[in-house]
Each structure stands twice: as structure tokens, then as C-alpha cells.
Write a protein that holds these residues in place. Sequence first.
Motif, PDB file in Angstrom:
ATOM      1  N   LEU A  13      43.158  -1.274 -62.430  1.00 55.64           N
ATOM      2  CA  LEU A  13      41.971  -2.121 -62.419  1.00 55.64           C
ATOM      3  C   LEU A  13      40.743  -1.368 -62.901  1.00 55.64           C
ATOM      4  O   LEU A  13      39.750  -1.973 -63.303  1.00 55.64           O
ATOM      5  N   TRP A  14      40.787  -0.056 -62.800  1.00 49.73           N
ATOM      6  CA  TRP A  14      39.690   0.794 -63.264  1.00 49.73           C
ATOM      7  C   TRP A  14      40.273   2.136 -63.675  1.00 49.73           C
ATOM      8  O   TRP A  14      41.193   2.644 -63.029  1.00 49.73           O
ATOM      9  N   GLU A  15      39.756   2.687 -64.763  1.00 47.64           N
ATOM     10  CA  GLU A  15      40.155   4.019 -65.204  1.00 47.64           C
ATOM     11  C   GLU A  15      38.915   4.833 -65.518  1.00 47.64           C
ATOM     12  O   GLU A  15      37.947   4.306 -66.090  1.00 47.64           O
ATOM     13  N   PRO A  16      38.908   6.110 -65.147  1.00 48.09           N
ATOM     14  CA  PRO A  16      37.709   6.926 -65.377  1.00 48.09           C
ATOM     15  C   PRO A  16      37.518   7.240 -66.855  1.00 48.09           C
ATOM     16  O   PRO A  16      38.482   7.483 -67.584  1.00 48.09           O
ATOM     17  N   ILE A  21      34.813  11.896 -65.659  1.00 49.84           N
ATOM     18  CA  ILE A  21      35.595  13.070 -65.242  1.00 49.84           C
ATOM     19  C   ILE A  21      34.791  14.346 -65.457  1.00 49.84           C
ATOM     20  O   ILE A  21      34.710  15.212 -64.572  1.00 49.84           O
ATOM     21  N   LYS A  22      34.148  14.441 -66.615  1.00 51.52           N
ATOM     22  CA  LYS A  22      33.395  15.653 -66.957  1.00 51.52           C
ATOM     23  C   LYS A  22      32.270  15.913 -65.970  1.00 51.52           C
ATOM     24  O   LYS A  22      31.983  17.065 -65.615  1.00 51.52           O
ATOM     25  N   PHE A  38      44.105  18.782 -64.263  1.00 52.14           N
ATOM     26  CA  PHE A  38      45.276  17.924 -64.480  1.00 52.14           C
ATOM     27  C   PHE A  38      46.526  18.771 -64.692  1.00 52.14           C
ATOM     28  O   PHE A  38      46.449  19.830 -65.312  1.00 52.14           O
ATOM     29  N   PRO A  39      47.667  18.363 -64.208  1.00 52.39           N
ATOM     30  CA  PRO A  39      47.847  17.177 -63.365  1.00 52.39           C
ATOM     31  C   PRO A  39      47.292  17.411 -61.954  1.00 52.39           C
ATOM     32  O   PRO A  39      47.391  18.525 -61.421  1.00 52.39           O
ATOM     33  N   TYR A  40      46.760  16.350 -61.364  1.00 49.71           N
ATOM     34  CA  TYR A  40      46.177  16.464 -60.032  1.00 49.71           C
ATOM     35  C   TYR A  40      47.200  16.942 -59.009  1.00 49.71           C
ATOM     36  O   TYR A  40      46.864  17.699 -58.094  1.00 49.71           O
ATOM     37  N   PRO A 426      37.309  10.498 -58.335  1.00 49.36           N
ATOM     38  CA  PRO A 426      36.701  10.048 -59.592  1.00 49.36           C
ATOM     39  C   PRO A 426      37.582  10.269 -60.813  1.00 49.36           C
ATOM     40  O   PRO A 426      37.226   9.832 -61.909  1.00 49.36           O
ATOM     41  N   ILE A 427      38.729  10.921 -60.641  1.00 48.19           N
ATOM     42  CA  ILE A 427      39.597  11.167 -61.808  1.00 48.19           C
ATOM     43  C   ILE A 427      40.867  10.315 -61.768  1.00 48.19           C
ATOM     44  O   ILE A 427      41.646  10.336 -62.711  1.00 48.19           O
TER      45      ILE A 427
END
Length: 643
Positions: A13-16, A21-22, A38-40, A426-427
Motif C-alpha cells: 500500500l506504500w513503498e518508501p 530512505i536516504k 539492506f537486506p534488513y 521508514p525503509i
Amino acid sequence: MSIQLQSNQSPYLWEPSDETIKQSHLQKFSEFSNQELFPYDRLHRWSISNIDEFWSNVWDYANIIGEKGNIILKENNSMIDAEFFPEAKLNFTENLLKGSSDRIAAYEAGENGTTRKISIAELRELVAKLQYSLKKVGVRKGDRVAGVTTNSIETLAALLATASIGAVWTSCSPDFGTKGITDRIGQVKPKVLFTTINYQYKLKQFDITDKIVEVVNSIPSISTLITIDGEIPGHSTWEQFITNNETEPVYEYASFRDPLYILYTSGTTGLPKAIVHSAGGTLLQHVKEHQLHADLKENDVLFWYSNTAWMMYPWLVSGLASGASLLLYDGAPLLADNPTLLWDIAEETGVTHFGTSPKYLDTLMKEKVVLSETHNLSNLRSILSCGAPLVAEQYDWVYQTIKKDLILQSISGGTEIIGCFVMGSPIHPVKRGEISCKALGMAVDVFDERGASTYGRKGDLVCTAPFPSMPITFYGDNGDQRYYDNYFSVRSDIWTHGDFAEQTIDNTLIIYGRADTVLNPGGVRIGTAEIYRVVEQIQEIEDSIVFGLPCGNDEEIVLCVVTEDLTDELAASIRKEIRSKASPRHVPRRIYQVDHIPYTNNGKKVEGAVKTQAIGEEVKNKASIRNPECLGEFTNIKEKECF
């Protein structure tokens, strides 16, 4: 405008954005720690494999004021005995009152809107005056100071003044009954009590003077009473108590593990558990959650709809340590003639992070509120929700009617850890119905009945490694043993939290409710949230509660609903929806109509108390229930008409 809620075909539904991210704390922290973002999942594994390095970096990144010491983690013999920062010295209040003097520390609001605000400089001076007076009446390190207070600037200042001298803060909401208050703060023998004697809810005024007099008379340890508003003869008023010339607090350093808060569980099966939390553990856990997961930054405005009894109140207060301003609200979340009251205030004060509950969002959905058409929420970056699982349809509704560009975080943890096991970030993209990730530094897993980690199946939420905000103890006799029995008796040296959960193959999490209210028809474990998820989308249903009733060697699912008229047709429709959207095993055997659903004082449904009442046993602590009178509806429920 009528909004048609439809499932988004995309899994997210949402992507950063790259810029989000920065600019995130999480990106900067990973660089600070010389770890790849990444990867988290790799970053998370590092945080629980190198526990001392991770928490040391959190201390440094968040610019904690204090002496860190050389030892970060002393593991000792078991998880429960682990000690974080055993050489450290710090003051909790100093870390919350740092920064620019002219920054707004807090806005105060109620049902009549925003009433006032206070700067950091003004708050420091108020804390200094309170600190001086608390010392003068004999409060010393380790003493307990209690509040029966609204969510106000005065309460915030009293809390911070208490912590500044190493004393311990504990509080209740003024709408608690006398027994609910004494069952909590009476356990911990406070020396001082701050109290509100008037409060407003749904535009109605309440005077609790008589209740407070009764509380003080029943707790002999209270030697000083301060009334924040109004007067009780023979006791100090707020104005009298702060009459001195102090302007700057003196911060007394304490050990990392010294007590800061005593919080209470709901306690519907007995006296509420009085859980003691440390100053250092609380501070470090909260700055990690606020900055790395909620991405809270300087000059943001943090809000959580909470009373002073719930753990989200101290979670809100700690936002000051990240340079944010707080919105302190006291009153009903919505009024009959204004369902968007909280959003009016959020718009006025520029709230960036809005904390709420699924129940509140569900109410707005049923009111057909479309905030994107009526409010300017340009500052809003995140909506956070806890207290119950957030269902998939509510994710859709938020993005379709509030704002498309924000992070919706369903978070889950507990009073026991004064923080979260699982959160968003946030990522991470937001996936409907799922919690985005395990919180950094928290060795979260889901175990099956064999004690093995499992994916794609429901099991017990556990934590397999120590973390700083584990309780110090339970206050009172045999507190260490009671603490152990609650979280380590099921699996030695592994924290078993008591939530029924699932981790997906994508490493997202789904919470299905408390393990002690899990339904077990035919030997299959079913989380109550799976049924609520369906029922809450049925327009005719105002509220509901589900529990299991013994039936021979099995149990049958009982659903009680608040609705205008429960008919055979509506009952059939409910069963059809549950069958198709959950499974045939989820379909309730019995459906009853009731007038009200019981909730704890902190707004959680009490399935356990309802079941206890329904099987004819005594609910031991009705003082923990906001509306205990409605339990009578569930007495001998099998003898009543069902559908």
C-alpha cells in the motif's frame, strides 16, 4: 463522497522513496554502525547477534547524556539475570529536557481544542520548582510518587521532576474507581500523590474530590497530597507547591538499572501486576523505537491517544529525548457532533506522528469519515496503531481516506517491556494486514508446540535474547519469582510473551491476539483477532466479543454482538462472512445480542473476564474493567436466546 474500500492489487500500500530512505534515521544509523542497511534481515541478525555493540551504538547515535562505562552487557547465568550497562550513570529527565530552550516541549489539548503550550525552557523551570518542593517534603531516590491525573502539562512536569531526583513515578487515570486506584498505587506505597480533582469526558464534568479523599485515607504511606486543579482543605494546591525561586533542575545521576516507572497490567484475574522498569532501559528502548523505527526527528510533533495509566503514556513522554514536541490530549477521542476532533487538533499543531488504536479507526470507518477531503495533513508522516491487531481492511481505509503518502505502522509489544517486539520502519513497504518487521535488538521468533521456530504457521511469540527494557522485577513480595513465573516458566531462558502470532516467509508478522484467549475448537488454535477482522467489517455490528465455552471435552466458539436487532438473517450473514473470509472452523456455534462489551480501563476487550462470568465463576478484579456492570449480561449465557 462515498469511498468504496477495495483490496489493492499490489501487495504493498506504500513503498518508501529513495529520498525517504536516504533521510531516515535507520540509514544514518546503519552508516554509523558500519553495517549495510539492506537486506534488513541481515541488519536485524547483527543487532541480536552483537547485542553489546548494537546497544552501545544506540546510546552513541542518540547522544545519550551520561557515563556509558566500558561494559555494555553482563550476561550472567540466564536471560532474566542479564545486566545492561552495569557501570553507566545517567539521569532520565536530563535526557528529555536537553536541546534548544525555545523549542515547544508540549501542546496541551482537550475536548475544547488546543489550550496551551510550553517551551523546553519553561518546562525546565517548572521541573526545577517541583524538584525543590519534592525534596523539601522528603522525597528521595527510590521513593514512589504517584499521580491520579489527566494527560496535562502539570502531569508531565511532575513525572520529570520525580525522575530527576531518582524517585519512581506511577500513575492512574482519574476515571478509575477508588478500588482500581488503590489496587494499583496502593501496592507500591507512594510518599506523594499528585491529583486532578476535575476532569471532562464527552463534554461532561466529573468531580472526584470524594474519591481522592477516600484513596488518601486508604493508603497510609501518602504523606503529601498536591491538587493540580482546585483545592482539598488541609492539602497543598499546585500553586502553593511550586512557590519557590528555582529555575534550573539539578540532575542526580543514577545507575542504568535504577527504577523509573511502575506500570500495571490490566489485572482482571487478580491484583494488577506492578511491573518495575529501569531508567536506562526505558530511555534506550524508546529512543531506538522512536528514531530507528518511527523515524521521529527534531521538531516533529508526536501524539498518542492515551490516558496516564497506559504504557503508551510514558512511550509518548520519551519523545522529548528525540527532540520532538508532544501533543498531550485528555478527553474523549471523538464527540457526537465532531468525530474528527483529534484530527482538528492534529492539523492545528502540525502532528507528524499520530498514535491510535484499531477501535478508533474502525469507528471513523463506520462514520464514513474522509479526512483527505476535510483536513490539511501535509505534516503527517506516520500513523501508528496498537492495543489490538490492525486488520487488513483498515490498512486500505487509511490509504484511501486519510493520506496516501504516509507510513502506517501496526506495532506490538506490551506493558511488560514498556516497548515493542515488532514494528514498522521508514525503509519497509507497508503490506496490508501485516506488521513490517521485528524491532532491532529484539530476538523475536514464533515457536510451535515443539519449541521449534516456525514460519507460515501460528505459534507463541517469544524472545530468545536479553534486551535493556526487560523489567527489573515485580514490585512487592516474591516479585522476582512472580516475574519469572509469568515469562520464563513455559520455556526456561526464553521470554514467552503470551501473544499468538505468525511470521511469514517474508519476515513480516501477524498478531492474532493473546495466547490465553486463543480458541481451541476441535484442537485447532484460533486467534480471536481472526474473527474480529471479519465481524468489524459488517456494517450492522457496532461492537463484538468472542470467547470459547467448554463443551464436553471440547469448546465451542461464542460470539456476542452489539447491534440494533440480531435476527436469524443477520446471524446467518455473519456466519457466512466468517466462513468465507476466515474458515469453517472460525464459525461461532452461538451468537448472542448484548447491549455492551466490557473493556479494561486501557481500552482492551476482556475475553477472559467474559468467559469467567459465562461459566459461572467469579471475576476477581472488576476494578480493572471500565464498565464492569455489563458483565451481568454474560451470566449463564447458555440459558439465553442465541442465534
